[in-house]
Write a protein that holds these residues in place. Structure first.
Motif, short mmCIF file in Angstrom:
data_model
loop_
_atom_site.label_atom_id
_atom_site.label_comp_id
_atom_site.label_asym_id
_atom_site.label_seq_id
_atom_site.Cartn_x
_atom_site.Cartn_y
_atom_site.Cartn_z
N VAL A 2 -12.56 74.49 12.67
CA VAL A 2 -12.86 73.16 12.41
C VAL A 2 -11.47 72.22 12.74
CG1 VAL A 2 -13.41 71.07 10.90
CG2 VAL A 2 -14.87 73.42 10.92
N LEU A 3 -10.43 72.68 12.32
CA LEU A 3 -9.00 72.01 12.31
C LEU A 3 -8.81 72.20 13.90
CD1 LEU A 3 -7.47 73.24 9.30
CD2 LEU A 3 -8.15 71.00 9.64
N LYS A 4 -8.94 73.33 14.62
CA LYS A 4 -8.53 73.44 15.97
C LYS A 4 -9.30 72.38 16.66
CE LYS A 4 -7.70 77.67 17.26
NZ LYS A 4 -7.77 78.99 18.09
N SER A 5 -10.78 72.59 16.38
CA SER A 5 -11.41 71.75 17.19
C SER A 5 -11.08 70.06 17.18
CB SER A 5 -13.01 71.79 16.69
OG SER A 5 -13.92 70.99 17.36
N LEU A 6 -10.96 69.48 15.78
CA LEU A 6 -10.52 68.34 15.59
C LEU A 6 -9.10 68.20 16.22
CD1 LEU A 6 -11.51 67.82 11.89
CD2 LEU A 6 -12.68 66.96 13.83
N GLU A 7 -8.21 69.01 16.32
CA GLU A 7 -7.01 68.74 16.94
C GLU A 7 -7.09 68.58 18.62
OE1 GLU A 7 -2.27 70.48 16.18
OE2 GLU A 7 -4.07 71.63 15.77
N CYS A 8 -7.97 69.50 18.98
CA CYS A 8 -8.13 69.44 20.45
C CYS A 8 -8.61 68.28 20.74
CB CYS A 8 -8.80 70.68 20.83
SG CYS A 8 -8.22 72.25 20.89
N ASN A 9 -9.55 67.53 20.05
CA ASN A 9 -9.95 66.20 20.22
C ASN A 9 -8.97 65.27 19.82
OD1 ASN A 9 -12.42 67.35 21.35
ND2 ASN A 9 -13.24 67.38 19.52
N SER A 10 -7.96 65.27 19.30
CA SER A 10 -7.04 64.44 19.01
C SER A 10 -7.43 63.51 17.69
CB SER A 10 -6.75 63.34 20.13
OG SER A 10 -6.22 64.27 20.94
N ASP A 11 -8.37 63.91 16.85
CA ASP A 11 -8.55 63.34 15.79
C ASP A 11 -7.72 63.66 14.55
OD1 ASP A 11 -11.11 62.44 16.50
OD2 ASP A 11 -11.98 64.42 16.46
N ILE A 12 -7.20 64.81 14.45
CA ILE A 12 -5.87 64.82 13.72
C ILE A 12 -4.92 65.69 14.52
CG2 ILE A 12 -7.74 65.28 11.71
CD1 ILE A 12 -7.03 68.28 12.26
N VAL A 13 -3.73 65.80 13.72
CA VAL A 13 -2.43 66.44 14.56
C VAL A 13 -1.65 67.40 13.55
CG1 VAL A 13 -0.77 64.42 13.79
CG2 VAL A 13 -0.38 66.01 15.81
N SER A 14 -1.40 68.38 13.67
CA SER A 14 -0.58 69.45 12.97
C SER A 14 0.70 69.15 12.92
CB SER A 14 -0.81 70.85 13.35
OG SER A 14 -0.24 71.04 14.62
N THR A 15 1.36 68.73 11.49
CA THR A 15 2.75 68.48 11.53
C THR A 15 3.62 69.64 11.61
OG1 THR A 15 2.61 68.14 9.10
CG2 THR A 15 2.07 66.24 10.47
N SER A 16 3.09 70.71 11.11
CA SER A 16 3.84 72.21 10.96
C SER A 16 2.55 73.15 10.81
CB SER A 16 4.50 72.25 9.76
OG SER A 16 3.70 72.43 8.66
N GLU A 17 3.12 74.41 10.85
CA GLU A 17 2.08 75.37 11.03
C GLU A 17 0.66 75.30 10.19
OE1 GLU A 17 1.86 80.26 11.10
OE2 GLU A 17 3.69 79.12 9.98
N ASN A 18 0.96 74.75 8.91
CA ASN A 18 -0.39 74.66 8.05
C ASN A 18 -0.60 73.44 7.52
OD1 ASN A 18 -1.26 77.32 8.11
ND2 ASN A 18 0.46 78.09 7.09
N HIS A 19 0.07 72.33 8.14
CA HIS A 19 -0.23 71.03 7.63
C HIS A 19 -0.79 70.10 8.55
CE1 HIS A 19 2.87 72.47 4.50
NE2 HIS A 19 2.52 71.55 3.89
N TYR A 20 -1.85 69.13 8.19
CA TYR A 20 -2.37 68.28 9.13
C TYR A 20 -2.47 66.84 8.60
CZ TYR A 20 -3.97 72.64 11.02
OH TYR A 20 -3.94 74.05 11.39
N THR A 21 -2.22 66.08 9.52
CA THR A 21 -2.28 64.85 9.22
C THR A 21 -3.06 63.73 10.24
OG1 THR A 21 -1.15 62.47 8.36
CG2 THR A 21 -0.18 63.94 10.25
N MET A 22 -3.32 62.61 10.11
CA MET A 22 -3.78 61.54 11.08
C MET A 22 -2.73 60.64 11.46
SD MET A 22 -7.80 60.89 10.15
CE MET A 22 -9.24 61.97 10.55
N PHE A 23 -3.26 60.10 12.63
CA PHE A 23 -2.17 58.92 13.17
C PHE A 23 -2.47 57.80 12.24
CE2 PHE A 23 -2.82 61.46 17.42
CZ PHE A 23 -1.57 61.79 17.51
#
Length: 365
Positions: free
Chosen positions: A344-365
């Motif tokens: 799910v996280l990979k899909s959201l990141e590929c769609n630019s809905d979220i972004v990974s700030t490090s290997e296991n951390h995620y945030t939004m613009f």
């Protein structure tokens, strides 16, 4: 630089590129390697690094030169191994130069003490400009496909933003992660499994999982029950040899129906282990949810990251994957696995809905 080409006999057939997981990911390659990758002779715009087919990359580096046009920024990004041009298109907010002060004055009296959409739009524009308008010496992260234009290798950015890294935490994390990716993935040649070319000797379990995956993909189903796919596996049982040697007595074994149910059970377990499907509620009525098609799950993950990224604890680095997993299990389903969440996280990141700030951390613009 002139794009290199390779002998077509050395290339993996294009129909098999999807078997390499790196092909679907943003490869975190050094700029030096991006500039030296060889271009495919089968499909223009696809490149090879150590036999891995690559067309989109993820780069973090310092801006060493910039050029601005009406529709895009062109940044030269240096990651310490080389410099590459990154073509970063402006969105509509950056293109609109007009300051809506006149309109804002008209709405201020009526919206005093309430929500002023014009003022909020102005704030949004200023925030976006600060993240997308970089100066020389600032840190830029850019993702996008690799292109060759006028014999120059460059990145056509699909996502780009300025990275605020005053204590170099992001750069240090990046310098630790990328060498691991090289050792574990990029520097290991892409090798097809013996049965990748369609060998009929592939085991029934592998065939069964592929059949269910194809069914899910073609039908675009978000959920299904075992009996929906059971008949699809029947040919696998019927095609298994049942002969015995002449000097052996026939031995009673499981019936075809039992074999079919066991094969289906094992295939569904493999798909659960891979995170492709999960059971939202474990009950006698077996319903399997398809992770990539479960819109409610995607929305729940986005809401968690959006809300918790605003908290002081997660404001700097974003939400850790284990925190997201715990929150998803509390809000949505106890049966969501870490592997399913990673998809799910990979899909959201590929769609630019979220972004990974490090290997296991995620945030939004």
């Amino acid at each position: 630089m002139q794009a290199a080409t390779r002998d077509p006999v050395e290339e993996t057939p294009s129909m098999l590129w999807g078997l390499d997981p790196i092909f679907s990911a943003f490869a975190r390659l050094y700029v030096r390697d991006i500039l030296q990758m060889t271009e495919s002779t089968q499909v223009p715009g696809i490149y090879f690094y150590n036999s891995h087919p690559i067309y989109k990359v993820d780069v973090l580096g310092t801006v060493v030169f910039k050029r601005e046009r009406d529709d895009f920024f062109c940044y030269g990004v240096d990651d310490g191994t080389g410099v590459i041009n990154c073509l970063c298109w402006k969105n509509d907010l950056l293109k609109e130069e007009g300051d809506p002060t006149g309109s804002e004055g008209k709405h201020t009296d009526g919206a005093q003490g309430g929500f002023n959409p014009v003022a909020e739009l102005k704030k949004l524009r200023q925030a976006q400009q600060s993240r997308c308008h970089l100066e020389i010496g600032e840190l830029l992260r850019v993702r996008g496909p690799v292109k060759t234009s006028r014999q120059q290798r460059e990145i056509m950015a699909s996502v780009y933003y300025k990275v605020n890294d005053p204590v170099m935490a992001v750069q240090i994390a990046w310098m630790m992660e990328v060498p691991q990716l090289y050792r574990q993935c990029y520097d290991k040649p892409f090798q097809l499994q013996p049965n990748a070319m369609g060998d009929s000797a592939i085991n029934p379990l592998g065939k069964a999982t592929n059949i269910i995956k194809e069914f899910v993909k073609q039908k675009s189903v978000s959920r299904f029950r075992p009996y929906d796919v059971q008949d699809l596996l029947q040919p696998l049982i019927s095609s298994q040899p049942q002969t015995a040697s002449e000097d052996q007595e026939p031995v009673a074994g499981p019936s075809s129906c039992q074999q079919l149910r066991q094969l289906l059970k094992e295939a569904l377990q493999v798909l659960q282990d891979e995170g492709i499907v999960f059971r939202k509620v474990k009950s006698q009525d077996e319903v399997y949810h398809v992770t990539a098609e479960d819109k409610d799950l995607l929305m729940a993950v986005k809401d968690i990251i959006r809300e918790d990224s605003k908290r002081e604890k997660y404001a700097e680095r974003g939400c850790h994957i284990l925190h997201i997993l715990s929150a998803v299990r509390q809000r949505y389903s106890l049966n969501v696995s870490k592997t399913a969440l990673e998809l799910v996280l990979k899909s959201l990141e590929c769609n630019s809905d979220i972004v990974s700030t490090s290997e296991n951390h995620y945030t939004m613009f």
